[in-house]
Design a protein around this motif. Structure first.
Motif: not given
Length: 157
Positions: A100, A61, A96, A85
């Motif tokens: 990721a 991440v 977001r 996640v």
């Protein structure tokens, strides 16, 4: 759903306090996703409406640092088996805050926001516990971020 995936769901922070029957209800909306090394689960600033529970493999991440000449991104965390996640997508639906991607072959359970919200409406106890569990995960991550930031500020001055 495969028994291994039910066991994984039972072992995550997402399902703390849920009964086996309640976990079974949630398992009905879990979608198995597979990613090869380097594949994105999601990109920073993209619209997201799902979270991922990592079953196998590791996920990085990271956030972009476009104004830094020496680095283009910074890793915030590495998620491994049993970790979550993308959970902010279930809480606020905002774009977001990070990217990721699979560091190796990854298998994950995807839970979509609209599907979990239907379950939470129909089963208030599940809804309460899921949101409580997500709040606990987020609180832990915020504490870790505060500690990291304090150390960065302490040592950069």
């Amino acid at each position: 759903m495969v028994e291994d995936h039910l066991d994984m769901l039972r072992q995550t922070a997402f399902s703390v306090g849920l009964t086996d029957e309640e976990i079974g209800v949630i398992s009905l909306i879990c979608h198995v996703r597979r990613y090869g090394k380097g594949d994105e689960l999601f990109s920073e600033a993209s619209h997201g409406s799902e979270l991922f529970i990592i079953c196998k493999g590791r996920v990085a991440v990271e956030v972009a640092l476009p104004n830094r000449p020496d680095k283009r991104s910074e890793r915030l965390a590495t998620a491994a088996s049993g970790m979550i996640v993308g959970e902010l997508a279930l809480v606020d639906g905002s774009p977001r805050s990070a990217r990721a991607y699979a560091m190796e072959d990854v298998e994950a359970l995807e839970i979509r926001s609209d599907e979990i919200h239907q379950i939470m409406s129909a089963h208030p106890r599940i809804g309460y516990l899921v949101m409580k569990n997500l709040a606990t995960v987020l609180a832990s991550r915020l504490r870790n971020t505060n500690l990291w930031l304090r150390n960065e500020l302490l040592w950069s001055r």
